[in-house]
Design an enzyme around this catalytic site. Sequence first.
Site, PDB file in Angstrom:
ATOM      1  N   ARG A  82       0.840  -1.204   0.000  1.00  0.00           N
ATOM      2  CA  ARG A  82       0.000   0.000   0.000  1.00  0.00           C
ATOM      3  C   ARG A  82       0.876   1.255   0.000  1.00  0.00           C
ATOM      4  O   ARG A  82       0.550   2.256  -0.630  1.00  0.00           O
ATOM      5  CB  ARG A  82      -0.960  -0.024   1.193  1.00  0.00           C
ATOM      6  CG  ARG A  82      -2.053   1.007   1.089  1.00  0.00           C
ATOM      7  CD  ARG A  82      -3.134   0.792   2.131  1.00  0.00           C
ATOM      8  NE  ARG A  82      -2.598   0.861   3.481  1.00  0.00           N
ATOM      9  CZ  ARG A  82      -3.285   0.535   4.577  1.00  0.00           C
ATOM     10  NH1 ARG A  82      -4.536   0.094   4.470  1.00  0.00           N
ATOM     11  NH2 ARG A  82      -2.745   0.651   5.757  1.00  0.00           N
ATOM     12  N   LYS A 184      -2.650   6.369   1.491  1.00  0.00           N
ATOM     13  CA  LYS A 184      -2.500   6.856   2.865  1.00  0.00           C
ATOM     14  C   LYS A 184      -1.603   8.096   2.856  1.00  0.00           C
ATOM     15  O   LYS A 184      -0.459   8.067   3.329  1.00  0.00           O
ATOM     16  CB  LYS A 184      -1.935   5.724   3.744  1.00  0.00           C
ATOM     17  CG  LYS A 184      -2.494   5.742   5.146  1.00  0.00           C
ATOM     18  CD  LYS A 184      -2.339   4.406   5.809  1.00  0.00           C
ATOM     19  CE  LYS A 184      -2.413   4.488   7.305  1.00  0.00           C
ATOM     20  NZ  LYS A 184      -3.610   5.095   7.866  1.00  0.00           N
ATOM     21  N   GLU A 220     -16.254   6.009   4.443  1.00  0.00           N
ATOM     22  CA  GLU A 220     -15.538   5.479   5.608  1.00  0.00           C
ATOM     23  C   GLU A 220     -15.455   6.564   6.667  1.00  0.00           C
ATOM     24  O   GLU A 220     -16.079   7.620   6.532  1.00  0.00           O
ATOM     25  CB  GLU A 220     -14.166   4.950   5.206  1.00  0.00           C
ATOM     26  CG  GLU A 220     -13.224   5.989   4.640  1.00  0.00           C
ATOM     27  CD  GLU A 220     -11.830   5.417   4.368  1.00  0.00           C
ATOM     28  OE1 GLU A 220     -11.375   4.545   5.126  1.00  0.00           O
ATOM     29  OE2 GLU A 220     -11.191   5.875   3.406  1.00  0.00           O
TER      30      GLU A 220
HETATM   31  N1  PLP Z   1      -9.288   4.030   6.515  1.00  0.00           N
HETATM   32  C1  PLP Z   1      -8.463   5.034   6.850  1.00  0.00           C
HETATM   33  C2  PLP Z   1      -8.794   6.396   6.357  1.00  0.00           C
HETATM   34  C3  PLP Z   1      -7.333   4.779   7.644  1.00  0.00           C
HETATM   35  O1  PLP Z   1      -6.522   5.761   8.007  1.00  0.00           O
HETATM   36  C4  PLP Z   1      -7.091   3.457   8.091  1.00  0.00           C
HETATM   37  C5  PLP Z   1      -5.911   3.163   8.880  1.00  0.00           C
HETATM   38  O2  PLP Z   1      -4.918   2.708   8.416  1.00  0.00           O
HETATM   39  C6  PLP Z   1      -7.971   2.457   7.702  1.00  0.00           C
HETATM   40  C7  PLP Z   1      -9.059   2.777   6.920  1.00  0.00           C
HETATM   41  C8  PLP Z   1      -7.751   1.056   8.133  1.00  0.00           C
HETATM   42  O3  PLP Z   1      -6.734   0.446   7.386  1.00  0.00           O
HETATM   43  P1  PLP Z   1      -5.896  -0.754   7.977  1.00  0.00           P
HETATM   44  O4  PLP Z   1      -6.857  -1.810   8.344  1.00  0.00           O
HETATM   45  O5  PLP Z   1      -5.018  -1.167   6.855  1.00  0.00           O
HETATM   46  O6  PLP Z   1      -5.161  -0.228   9.141  1.00  0.00           O
HETATM   47  C1  COI Z   2      -4.291   2.992  11.577  1.00  0.00           C
HETATM   48  O1  COI Z   2      -5.279   2.325  11.859  1.00  0.00           O
HETATM   49  O2  COI Z   2      -3.146   2.505  11.540  1.00  0.00           O
HETATM   50  C2  COI Z   2      -4.424   4.375  11.222  1.00  0.00           C
HETATM   51  O3  COI Z   2      -3.567   4.858  10.545  1.00  0.00           O
HETATM   52  C3  COI Z   2      -5.588   5.128  11.701  1.00  0.00           C
HETATM   53  C4  COI Z   2      -5.239   6.439  12.313  1.00  0.00           C
HETATM   54  C5  COI Z   2      -4.365   6.325  13.512  1.00  0.00           C
HETATM   55  C6  COI Z   2      -4.759   7.409  11.303  1.00  0.00           C
END
Ligand code: PLP
Ligand code: COI
Length: 341
Positions: A82, A184, A220
């Site tokens: 990612r 991200k 989201e």
């Molecule tokens: N959506 C957003 C906007 C986020 O910042 C995060 C955090 O990483 C997620 C979703 C969840 O992603 P992940 O499950 O890869 O941590």
């Molecule tokens: C995560 O779940 O790792 C995130 O980045 C969410 C938040 C702390 C930005």
Amino acid sequence: MEKKNIDWGNLGFSYMETDKRFVSNFKDGVWDEGELISEANVTMSECACVLQYAQTCFEGLKAYTTEDGHIVTFRPDLNAERMEASAKRLEMPVFPKERFIDAVVQVVAANEAYVPPFGSGATLYLRPFMYGKNAVIGVKPADEFEFRVFCTPVGPYFKGGVKPLTIRVSDFDRAAPGGTGHIKAGLNYAMSLHAIVSAHEEGYDENMYLDPKTRTKVEETGGANFLFVTKDNKVVTPKSSSILPSITRRSLVHVAKEYLGLEVEEREIYLDEVKDFAECGLCGTAAVISPVGKIVDHGTEICLPSGMAEMGPVTKKLYDTLTGIQMGRIEAPEGWIKVIK
Ligand code: PLP
Ligand code: COI
């Protein structure tokens, strides 16, 4: 290895400086070897691209102590992939996947004393990130970059742990069609700061963002994807090109289908449908699965039948199975767990 004297059970989701971080610099078209360093502060030009034009992206993943005493991380290869997508979209060089994983391993191993013990409820949060470091004044990408991974022990992202949350439908948009919602990028979080501060001021835990084009579909929250459960126990999760492809959500979809035998649908979800769902959760590395009890849409309350006291039964099963896999209690699918020690 002697652990640090930390009150593991009472940690919030906040930064604590730890001993070592990994740093590699990109200059003249190549990444240097990189090294673990002790200095937590960064010095750079006042005109650095990251400071002027927000050229930065990041990742988030966790290290856990398993029941049998190993230290592991969860699917770091997907974070590396990612970050590659984020870097490309932001005109930054890619930090190679194998090196990304190796940097994560090095940082966890060097900060073993900060890895919370099994059963403490805390985890070690890892934050890989990259930013444009040299001075640019015209709008263009930097050509010198820093990749860094630091770590910090954390407790639950939402105060109250697994108590159901109250969220509001936001009037602010998170990501435009064709924008950067699917990566991200730090800028996605800068624009969410006003929305989250005003949500908190009004007594809400988070914002539900809708698709900016039609404002009819669920996207989201600021830091997690949605997962809904229908009254006939089907798991439904939004499909959109402007949400972050959450690794937790993708893992939960697999868990729902393969471990729990549930039907899963990834599709567009209209705000109008939400009142008919039985359960709602926010899923992400930080959030794990945090149950939502109530969604407020401009004064109209949508109260999920799972209520405000505890997680709904399907959300609970998903939570127990995913955390069971992460903590080594339940056998993981091939390649999900990277053992560090
Ligand atoms: N959506 C957003 C906007 C986020 O910042 C995060 C955090 O990483 C997620 C979703 C969840 O992603 P992940 O499950 O890869 O941590
Ligand atoms: C995560 O779940 O790792 C995130 O980045 C969410 C938040 C702390 C930005």
